[in-house]
Design an enzyme around this catalytic site. Structure first.
Site, mmCIF file in Angstrom:
data_model
loop_
_atom_site.group_PDB
_atom_site.id
_atom_site.type_symbol
_atom_site.label_atom_id
_atom_site.label_comp_id
_atom_site.label_asym_id
_atom_site.label_seq_id
_atom_site.Cartn_x
_atom_site.Cartn_y
_atom_site.Cartn_z
ATOM 1 N N GLN A 97 62.827 19.106 12.242
ATOM 2 C CA GLN A 97 62.814 20.567 12.212
ATOM 3 C C GLN A 97 64.130 21.117 12.780
ATOM 4 O OE1 GLN A 97 59.063 20.470 14.558
ATOM 5 N NE2 GLN A 97 58.243 21.820 12.999
ATOM 6 N N HIS A 143 64.371 22.180 7.835
ATOM 7 C CA HIS A 143 64.785 23.588 7.960
ATOM 8 C C HIS A 143 66.266 23.803 7.658
ATOM 9 C CE1 HIS A 143 61.095 24.241 10.798
ATOM 10 N NE2 HIS A 143 60.766 24.171 9.518
ATOM 11 N N GLY A 194 59.264 15.487 20.300
ATOM 12 C CA GLY A 194 59.899 16.733 20.744
ATOM 13 C C GLY A 194 59.526 17.959 19.927
ATOM 14 N N SER A 195 58.343 17.957 19.344
ATOM 15 C CA SER A 195 57.894 19.158 18.630
ATOM 16 C C SER A 195 56.518 19.562 19.122
ATOM 17 C CB SER A 195 57.845 18.908 17.123
ATOM 18 O OG SER A 195 57.270 20.040 16.470
ATOM 19 N N SER A 196 56.331 20.849 19.335
ATOM 20 C CA SER A 196 55.018 21.367 19.716
ATOM 21 C C SER A 196 54.152 21.574 18.473
ATOM 22 C CB SER A 196 55.180 22.691 20.456
ATOM 23 O OG SER A 196 55.795 23.638 19.608
ATOM 24 N N CYS A 202 81.610 35.541 -5.760
ATOM 25 C CA CYS A 202 80.687 36.446 -6.438
ATOM 26 C C CYS A 202 80.329 37.677 -5.617
ATOM 27 C CB CYS A 202 79.398 35.698 -6.827
ATOM 28 S SG CYS A 202 78.279 35.429 -5.446
HETATM 29 ZN ZN LIG Z 1 78.731 33.478 -4.349
#
Ligand SMILES: [Zn+2]
Length: 275
Positions: free
Chosen positions: A100, A118, A217-219, A180
């Site tokens: 995560q 993530h 290490g994740s809750s 863009c």
């Molecule tokens: Zn772009």
């Protein structure tokens, strides 16, 4: 210590592990955790996806804080927890490691079978044309456009965001995509944004292929991670957690180790040195 022996036995007993890691894995690398031992927020909630996309002032504030936070975040190095999991992968024991975290410290430690659930903070994505560019490249651009902000310092959050209270962000200059004109966004999953389906599919397949799940290490408070524990439990696979506080999956877990990640997994490094 009893917990150490149990964890060693758990890992020895299950030859193919699905590993899920979270912020607690990186705290020893100087990247603070979002949540305290009770799983509550330690600080104001981070930016929501919709407000980032819709509000240019929110974007200015985000990038101003990120300008400051990135310098320290970008210097973080892997710790014993990352090294221990990389050693376990080299022994052929990890089918897939899903993290995560957005700091890429597992890869820096040598892990290769990694899904960045993530996303990754070292990359910037154009929301218009999907072009990716290195975060460091944008950092230089932000610094040259905003020289007054260079010397600020602040507390750093796990996503490289920093606390800069009471400052006026309206004059902070943020470039758009030079191809863009689209909005540039860190290539991480924000709150209110979905995890890309292919990452979830690959992780779910790895859960199916594994003998057991190891959470480091994740809750598991965030659903994007919790769903894998639920899936593993539903398939009857044992789960072990290494975490300093309580986890959302406590009732699904067969072994719970309440120690810092690097300390709890340290025996893997000793084993790999001895081998
Ligand atoms: Zn772009």
């Amino acid at each position: 210590m009893e917990e150490d022996r149990s964890l060693r036995e758990f890992i020895a007993k299950h030859s193919r592990l699905f590993v899920l890691t979270g912020a607690g894995c990186s705290t020893d690398s100087g990247i603070p955790d979002y949540r305290d031992a009770d799983g509550e927020w330690k600080r104001a909630q981070p930016v929501q996806f919709r407000s980032f996309m819709d509000d240019s002032l929110i974007r200015r504030r985000y990038w101003a804080r990120s300008l400051v936070g990135w310098r320290r975040f970008g210097l973080a190095k892997p710790n014993d927890a990352h090294r221990a999991l990389a050693a376990l992968e080299r022994q052929g024991r990890i089918g897939l490691l899903v993290t995560q975290n957005v700091d890429r410290l597992h890869q820096a430690a040598g892990s290769t079978a990694v899904v960045d659930l993530h996303g990754r903070l070292d990359t910037v994505r154009c929301m218009g044309c999907e072009r990716r560019l290195p975060r460091e490249e944008l950092q230089q651009e932000l610094l040259s456009r905003n020289p007054d902000w260079v010397d600020l310092d602040a507390r750093v959050a796990p996503d490289g965001d920093a606390d800069l209270h009471g400052l006026d962000f309206s004059g902070f200059a943020v470039p758009d995509c030079e191809h863009c004109g689209g909005v540039l966004k860190p290539d991480v999953v924000f709150y209110g944004e979905s995890v890309p389906r292919e990452r979830v599919t690959r992780a779910m397949q790895a859960v199916a292929d594994a003998d057991a799940m190891l959470v480091v290490g994740s809750s598991l408070m965030v659903y994007s991670g919790y769903r894998f524990a639920r899936e593993a439990a539903a398939a009857g696979k044992p789960i072990a957690t290494v975490n300093l506080g309580r986890t959302r999956a406590d009732e699904l877990v067969s072994l719970k180790v309440t120690r810092p990640c690097g300390t709890a997994l340290g025996f893997l490094l000793e084993d790999s040195r001895a081998a």
